[in-house]
Design an enzyme around this catalytic site. Sequence first.
Site, short mmCIF file in Angstrom:
data_model
loop_
_atom_site.label_atom_id
_atom_site.label_comp_id
_atom_site.label_asym_id
_atom_site.label_seq_id
_atom_site.Cartn_x
_atom_site.Cartn_y
_atom_site.Cartn_z
N LYS A 1 -8.15 27.44 -41.28
CA LYS A 1 -7.60 26.34 -40.47
C LYS A 1 -8.04 26.34 -39.02
CE LYS A 1 -3.48 25.81 -43.24
NZ LYS A 1 -2.03 25.92 -43.29
N GLY B 1 -9.36 41.72 -39.79
CA GLY B 1 -8.97 40.84 -40.88
C GLY B 1 -10.02 40.69 -41.97
N GLY C 1 -4.89 40.04 -36.05
CA GLY C 1 -4.09 39.20 -35.16
C GLY C 1 -4.27 39.59 -33.70
N ARG D 1 -7.69 52.34 -41.38
CA ARG D 1 -6.79 52.51 -40.23
C ARG D 1 -6.37 53.97 -40.05
NH1 ARG D 1 -3.35 46.87 -40.43
NH2 ARG D 1 -4.69 45.83 -38.93
#
Length: 391
Positions: free
Chosen positions: A198, A348, A371, A37
């Site tokens: 999930k 991620g 996200g 980053r």
Amino acid sequence: MFNKKTIRDVDVSGKKVLVREDLNVPLKAGEVGDDTRILAALPTINYLVEQNAAVIVISHLGRPGGERKEELSLKPVADYLATLLDNKVSFVPDCIGDEAQEAVQSLQAGEVLVLENTRFHPGEKTNDPQFSQELAALADLFVNDAFGTSHRSHASNVGVSNHLPTVAGFLIEKELEYLGNAIENPSRPFTAILGGAKVSGKISVIRNLIEKVDHILIGGGMANTFFASQGIKMGKSLVEEDVLSLADDLLQSAGDKLILPVDFVIGEQFANEAEKKIIEVGNVPADWMVMDIGPESLKLFKRIINKSKTIVWNGPMGVFEFPKFSSGTFELAKMIAESQAVSIIGGGDSAAAVKQAGLSASITHVSTGGGASLQMLEGSPLPGLEAIHDR
Ligand code: AMP
């Protein structure tokens, strides 16, 4: 498609420029653990320095909960940045207040000042107008370059833009160019690959993508819930019982666009030391659990990847943190890197896997925001991007 102002649209020379970067990097023993980053922030910072702006960098780091936590100081990040820039880089241990104001006043054109973690103040996450105003008062212009934070409506990325002319930095521009374009205007066939634990966290992503893609490949724990929704026994695997009927609806509406694994690597416990076996779907023993996708699934996915022209990937194919169950994720990363398609990795875990495998250079675009990129894939507006002023 990019109708927001960027730093190219404004004259920054001689101005005090507040730059919101996403310098939320992992720290290890007080040092920068992964500099991805920081490197991604360099084009904007370097440009501002070259254009003779006095550059004031702000960012959050971790989750200090609105109070000072020494271990989440941005000081190590400022020190690291100093090793990458030729110009002077200084640091102040607060992002507002007297010391920050004095440092800004004496900051010269071409110099860089890094201010302390914005989340040391509770007003950051509540998007407090007073806190936003105090940040804005430091500068003449606001450059928002924090793509990884753009799904949040916080003071340092959204609030500040109510008080200062606000333009996008190069990283935000690049992320939108690749992610936005892939979703809205893809070369086809367009394949999305989704994984992770999930289904529940990615329902809106699947719904939105089903409309846009030619194929959607599903791996990871998510696939278990889809199989369970069809009455297939999954043993002790992670299954979300409360979204079974939703998973069934998604399967029906996706038709043959949605492709599930055909075999699994299973373990008899959730551990790297677990005994493992490869089995076909439908054969998970009652006391075993799915830990990864199997070799036949990889072959099936490879055939689709090889004929795709655009690929977007988000989420691991298995419990890739355990080396014994990581091959599905790493093999998939390799296939995507070797394909001729425009390849986009949605931040991620998938970005971490690509980096760990040393494949980042063979990918068209690796997003810096997990996200935020998921929210883009979902088709929802991102407040941090909306807040940038229109052209
Ligand atoms: P997410 O944050 O939803 O993208 O999920 C990422 C996590 O999913 C990683 O930590 C993986 O270990 C986990 N995961 C992937 N496949 C499985 C699986 N079959 N069973 C349990 N966890 C999984």
